[in-house]
Enzyme design. Structure first.
Site, PDB file in Angstrom:
ATOM      1  N   HIS A 156       0.820  -1.219   0.000  1.00 30.25           N
ATOM      2  CA  HIS A 156       0.000   0.000   0.000  1.00 30.25           C
ATOM      3  C   HIS A 156       0.852   1.267   0.000  1.00 30.25           C
ATOM      4  CE1 HIS A 156      -3.510  -2.517   1.168  1.00 30.25           C
ATOM      5  NE2 HIS A 156      -2.602  -3.187   1.841  1.00 30.25           N
ATOM      6  N   SER A 278      17.168  20.162 -16.773  1.00 31.93           N
ATOM      7  CA  SER A 278      16.049  21.086 -16.939  1.00 31.93           C
ATOM      8  C   SER A 278      16.584  22.360 -17.596  1.00 31.93           C
ATOM      9  CB  SER A 278      15.456  21.401 -15.570  1.00 31.93           C
ATOM     10  OG  SER A 278      14.855  22.668 -15.573  1.00 31.93           O
ATOM     11  N   LYS A 284      18.563  20.084 -11.536  1.00 33.39           N
ATOM     12  CA  LYS A 284      17.744  18.896 -11.798  1.00 33.39           C
ATOM     13  C   LYS A 284      18.459  17.814 -12.587  1.00 33.39           C
ATOM     14  CE  LYS A 284      13.425  19.097 -11.484  1.00 33.39           C
ATOM     15  NZ  LYS A 284      12.604  18.297 -10.568  1.00 33.39           N
ATOM     16  N   GLU A 291      10.389   7.807 -17.235  1.00 33.01           N
ATOM     17  CA  GLU A 291       9.025   8.345 -17.392  1.00 33.01           C
ATOM     18  C   GLU A 291       8.465   8.010 -18.776  1.00 33.01           C
ATOM     19  OE1 GLU A 291       9.465  12.057 -14.246  1.00 33.01           O
ATOM     20  OE2 GLU A 291       9.980  12.339 -16.341  1.00 33.01           O
TER      21      GLU A 291
END
Ligand code: ARG
Length: 471
Positions: A156, A278, A284, A291
């Protein structure tokens, strides 16, 4: 130029262009991927025509060598060509004149497109399996190098029990090996030759379908001419279902890696080469690769539902609706090969932050272990559970390394973090690699054979040492 137009082509009207673009505009882009296989199919078909004396042997040789020359040519299609089948026929007619017009004897574009798609699909399937096995290899080797590295297990999305990096990595290796079984079953279905079914009702000559099947490297002939047509879209659907199972594993692996490499967890480091920067935030290092793996898997419900919807309730025999199956097949298989290919080196290069992994072991993770200690002392499980639950607030938050490692090694049943069974999976991997490499090389050899210009064996004869010359 369309092969079914018999008159001289006049000036194209607006409507003709409109219909041409509507029927072939996007499809020729997908046919571009089939070009090579269309030519192989034609080379094999000429063997069958030769056997039936529908072309003489010198004509057959000329046709086959002409087709081989097309393999070297950069064939680029536009809507005016209609499809790859007409394009190849027109090209060979341009090159060989009247003889080229014999190529389409005893064949229809309906069985031809199926040959192309089945060969293309076999090649893509071999690529997917190759990439899948190399990802399994990365996972198994990463898993064994980290077999004892502790990692909290979650349920969970919340901390649950002690586990290990080895168990986590091994879970993906086993998942992909399961998918391999599905892919193998699909190879069985795909590996059948449709050539000779014509438009779906056979052709009025006794074409040697075994010969063309064998020449193209198919393991057997697909028998019933109507079913040849009706299986279009169905084998693509079945294969993409198996591939969707691979995609489920990849998207979950990507999702784990995105979370576990985030500063919140900091369990793993994604190799820098697989991150992107970025344009505005200099600090970043983004997991774009992962992704996109996850994002591309999102197309699979679409691919599957599009194929199913195209087929279900469709009347038997060929309908042009079937053309629309190409997109999902080509995009779905290509995306899967690409995702697998990028994940294998990413996993091999994963960094592991052992300290952070250890720090995540707070006292709550051992609650179940404490229940089992009481059980070992003779308390019934439910009573032990109740006691631990009622004393959760008093649990010790400090956890020692020995406690962590002891807990992991106590889970020593097969498949537990203390008994990963990675060795057995490595053996299965090796056997699978061997089996699939052999299958793929049979396929590749077959296509190589089809590419060999005829006449080269005569040259070889010429070069053979003369009798009596022992050198
Ligand atoms: N582009 C067509 C397809 O993919 C080729 C077959 C055309 N056959 C026909 N009867 N119109 O289905």
């Amino acid at each position: 130029m369309k092969t079914w137009k018999t008159g001289e082509e006049g000036e194209k009207t607006g409507i003709e262009k409109l219909v041409e673009n509507f029927t072939a505009g996007a499809d020729v882009g997908y046919d571009q991927c089939l070009a090579e296989y269309d030519i192989y199919g034609s080379i094999a078909h000429v063997h069958a025509l030769e056997k039936l004396d529908l072309v003489t042997s010198p004509e057959a040789k000329k046709l086959r060598n002409g087709l081989r020359k097309l393999l070297e040519k950069d064939i680029s299609l536009d809507a005016g060509d209609e499809d790859i089948h007409s394009k190849v026929e027109n090209e060979i007619t341009d090159a060989l004149g009247e003889l080229g017009k014999k190529l389409h004897t005893a064949r229809s574009r309906n069985d031809q497109v199926l040959v192309d798609i089945r060969l293309f699909t076999k090649a893509e399937l071999f690529r997917i399996v190759r990439e899948l096995l190399s990802l399994v290899e990365s996972l198994l080797y990463f898993g064994s190098s980290q077999s004892d590295t502790p990692m909290v297990g979650f349920t969970h999305y919340r901390k649950a029990m002690p586990s290990s990096v080895g168990l986590w990595a091994g879970s993906y290796a086993e998942a992909l090996l399961d998918d391999l079984t599905l892919l193998e079953a699909n190879l069985e279905l795909i590996d059948q030759s449709p050539l000779g079914a014509g438009a779906g009702y056979g052709i009025p000559v006794n074409l040697d379908r075994e010969l063309t099947a064998e020449t193209l490297g198919f393991s057997r002939v697909q028998n019933n001419a109507i079913y040849v047509m009706n299986s279009r879209g169905k084998f693509e659907f079945n294969l993409l279902s198996a591939v969707a199972s691979v995609q489920l594993d990849l998207s979950r692996l990507a999702s784990d890696l995105i979370s576990f490499s985030d500063k919140e967890f900091n369990f793993f480091e994604i190799p820098e080469k697989f991150t992107t920067g970025s344009s505005i935030m200099p600090q970043k290092k983004n997991p774009d690769v992962l992704e996109l793996v996850r994002g591309r898997s999102a197309s699979f419900p679409g691919h599957l539902s599009s194929l199913f919807s195209l087929l279900h309730g469709l009347r038997s025999g060929y309908s042009r609706d079937l053309q629309e199956t190409k997109k999902s097949l080509i995009v779905g298989l290509g995306d899967t090969g690409d995702s697998l290919a990028v994940l294998a080196p990413l996993v091999s290069g994963l960094g592991v932050n052992e300290e952070e992994l250890m720090d995540a072991f707070s006292g709550e993770v051992f609650a179940t272990d404490r229940v089992f200690e009481l059980v070992k002392d003779g308390l019934p499980f439910r009573e032990a559970y109740r006691r631990v639950k009622n004393n959760l607030d008093s649990q010790v938050e400090e956890v020692s390394e020995d406690q962590i490692r002891g807990s992991i090694s106590s889970r020593n049943h097969p498949g537990g973090p203390g008994n990963l069974g990675l060795g057995e999976k490595k053996n299965l991997l090796e056997r699978s690699k061997e089996k699939w490499a052999e299958r793929e090389s049979r396929f590749v050899d077959c296509l190589r054979e089809l590419r060999k210009p005829e006449g080269s064996s005569e040259k070889y004869e010429d070069q053979k040492p003369k009798a009596g010359n022992n050198e």
